[in-house]
Scaffold this motif. Structure first.
Motif, short mmCIF file in Angstrom:
data_model
loop_
_atom_site.label_atom_id
_atom_site.label_comp_id
_atom_site.label_asym_id
_atom_site.label_seq_id
_atom_site.Cartn_x
_atom_site.Cartn_y
_atom_site.Cartn_z
N CYS A 306 0.51 -1.56 -0.16
CA CYS A 306 0.12 0.29 -0.32
C CYS A 306 0.70 1.06 -0.03
CB CYS A 306 -0.96 0.15 0.81
SG CYS A 306 -1.64 -1.40 1.83
N CYS A 309 1.16 4.26 -2.56
CA CYS A 309 0.23 4.85 -2.91
C CYS A 309 -0.53 5.82 -2.20
CB CYS A 309 -1.01 4.37 -3.70
SG CYS A 309 -0.29 3.75 -5.36
N HIS A 310 0.16 4.89 -0.27
CA HIS A 310 -0.62 5.57 0.51
C HIS A 310 0.57 5.72 1.85
CE1 HIS A 310 -4.45 4.89 -0.38
NE2 HIS A 310 -4.70 3.92 -1.05
N GLU A 313 -0.80 7.60 5.18
CA GLU A 313 -1.48 6.32 6.15
C GLU A 313 -0.19 5.40 6.54
OE1 GLU A 313 -2.49 7.69 3.03
OE2 GLU A 313 -4.31 8.21 3.35
#
Ligand code: HEC
Ligand code: HEC
Ligand code: HEC
Ligand code: HEC
Length: 418
Positions: A306, A309-310, A313
């Protein structure tokens, strides 16, 4: 004072006064039990009470040499799988360390099978009693004599026990009468352990008034004071191996009732620690974790997938306790323990989920997909495969009342908001 402070104060006070106070005719009775599979305080909550290692320490402290009888109500485990067998054996072994006189053999033990009865009896120092079953093919005794006591044990679920073992048990009333008759004959004090609740114990006390003590089973803590029916006292060690009860026989009556909450003020006993370490090593070496039932689900991508792209987070997650949850178990030797691992990794119950740190290095810890669900399709094509919104309900399978009693969504979310 706070309740905890009281408990600590009581424990210290009792420790310093108990040994000196026991008179010539006195005999100490220590009651433990209802482990229900909780061999150790899980560590999720601090301070947490209970566990075999502390229990051995407490019993040793509360004993007076040569004037103490230790009994165990049974209720070792909740199920009857391989891990339950290992747990039951570890419990029996730790009880031998405190020279347990009698362990009530009931339905939970019977479900482990007749073969396990022999093993548990041997490991506990031949302590198993089942008054309605003893003397037959299963290696349990009808009664045990220890100090001034004649100790019997029953479990009202006789039909289920009979079915589990393929043997027939005496009706409860006959068993209890056999105990009281034998006690009268041999001038001993009849003590009965039952796996029934308070109400059924009271009914037994009314029918068999010569019983002096009944130990019953409850799903809570021990009573502040013993319950009484005529001359019969009724006590209980509570649930989940969190407490022990101590009471004295003064030659005429039971006195000096107390119960002890096994908090962190009781250090782990060294011998019990060895038994516990050996138990964990067995769980690991038989690889019970690889045998947990798994269901079909979508495929996981792993938390690292992940990150590209994140990034924001990912940073929040990395800094949170969730990203270290497997290491927490590794530090305690519980990382291959099916009792613990499910809440400390991603997707243990999925065919596509965590196997081991080596095989699935991106599914360790509480990862992104522990809350968002399997997201491989999304990671490959985020605009086509949208993920469902998640909220408080995604926390609850792990932050349940037992493992996270202080959980409050707003306060907890604030710590990991992303
Ligand atoms: C039902 C899910 C669940 C299970 C099963 C579980 N845990 Fe946990 N554990 C949690 C949660 C949730 C927390 C965080 C609790 C909190 O802070 O409110 C936690 C926290 C912990 C911590 C504290 C970490 C720290 O430093 O504060 C330890 C240690 C721990 N668990 C060990 C264990 C062990 C050992 C077992 C098995 C005997 C186990 N856990 C089983 C959910 C679980
Ligand atoms: C798969 C199980 C699991 C899920 C789902 C989960 N947690 Fe946790 N949580 C844990 C475990 C295990 C720990 C303890 C980790 C450690 O310290 O090793 C923990 C710890 C925490 C902590 C740190 C507690 C502290 O005292 O610092 C917070 C905050 C937290 N969780 C919030 C949440 C929130 C909010 C959710 C839902 C949105 C959630 N968690 C969902 C298992 C889970
Ligand atoms: C402990 C559970 C938990 C973990 C772990 C977690 N999330 Fe979340 N995440 C949530 C919750 C709950 C929300 C929704 C918050 C809301 O609605 O305000 C959320 C929101 C999001 C959002 C925004 C969604 C939206 O609708 O705007 C993204 C993107 C996201 N998470 C990605 C990640 C990634 C990437 C990771 C791992 C690095 C991660 N999350 C780890 C629980 C978690
Ligand atoms: C290739 C880039 C990419 C990867 C890899 C990726 N995401 Fe996303 N994610 C996105 C984009 C772009 C959006 C916004 C989609 C939109 O708004 O149309 C999104 C949205 C989300 C949302 C909000 C809900 C939704 O579907 O719109 C969550 C939650 C989320 N991602 C979690 C994850 C998690 C967990 C992983 C890792 C398993 C992950 N993402 C991997 C690009 C990615």
């Amino acid at each position: 004072m706070k309740p905890l402070v009281w408990i600590v104060a009581l424990a210290v006070l009792s420790y310093s006064t108990i040994s000196g106070m026991v008179g010539h005719d006195h005999h100490v009775l220590i009651i433990a039990g209802a482990t229900d599979g909780y061999l150790s305080p899980c560590g999720c909550v601090k301070p947490m009470s209970g566990g075999l290692r502390r229990r051995v320490t407490a019993i040793k402290q509360l004993s007076v040499p040569n004037m103490t009888t230790v009994i165990e109500t049974g209720g070792f485990v909740k199920d009857s799988g391989r891990q339950d067998q290992m747990k039951a054996e570890a419990i029996a072994e730790t009880m031998k360390l405190v020279k347990v006189a009698a362990i009530n053999y009931g339905l939970e033990e019977a479900r482990l099978g007749a073969g396990m009865a022999a093993s548990l009896d041997r490991l506990s120092g031949e302590a198993l009693v089942a008054t309605g079953l003893g003397g037959g093919a299963i290696p349990v005794k009808k009664f045990k004599v220890s100090g001034p006591f004649l100790i019997g044990g029953i479990d009202p679920r006789i039909e289920q026990i009979g079915a589990a073992l393929g043997s027939k048990l005496e009706p409860i009333d006959e068993s209890v009468r056999a105990l009281t008759d034998e006690a009268k004959e041999s001038k001993l004090v009849p003590v009965l352990m039952t796996r029934g609740d308070l109400e059924s114990a009271e009914a037994i006390a009314k029918k068999h008034p010569s019983l002096r003590l009944i130990v019953c089973s409850v799903k809570s803590s021990p009573y502040d004071a013993p319950r009484r029916v005529g001359d019969t006292l009724i006590v209980t060690p509570g649930e989940h191996a969190k407490y022990v009860v101590r009471i004295e026989w003064d030659g005429q009556a039971f006195t000096a009732y107390r119960f002890f909450d096994l908090g962190p003020e009781y250090a782990d006993d060294k011998q019990a620690q060895e038994v516990y370490t050996a138990y964990l090593a067995r769980v690991t070496s038989e690889d019970l974790l690889s045998m947990v039932p798994r269901s079909e689900t979508d495929v996981f991508a792993g938390s690292a997938a992940c990150a590209p792209c994140h990034a924001a987070e990912q940073r929040v997650w990395k800094a949170s306790a969730h990203s270290k949850a497997l290491a927490t178990l590794e530090k305690e030797g519980h990382d291959r323990d099916p009792d613990c691992t499910g809440c400390h990794v991603v997707g243990l119950r999925s065919v596509n989920g965590f196997r081991s740190r080596a095989i699935t290095p991106n599914l360790t810890d509480v990862g992104c997909e522990s809350c968002h669900g399997p997201s491989k399709l999304h990671a490959m094509n985020p605009t086509k495969h949208k993920l469902a919104k998640v909220g408080k309900e995604s926390c609850m399978p792990c932050h349940n009342t037992e493992h996270s009693p202080t959980f409050d969504f707003d306060a907890y979310w604030a710590k990991i908001k992303h």
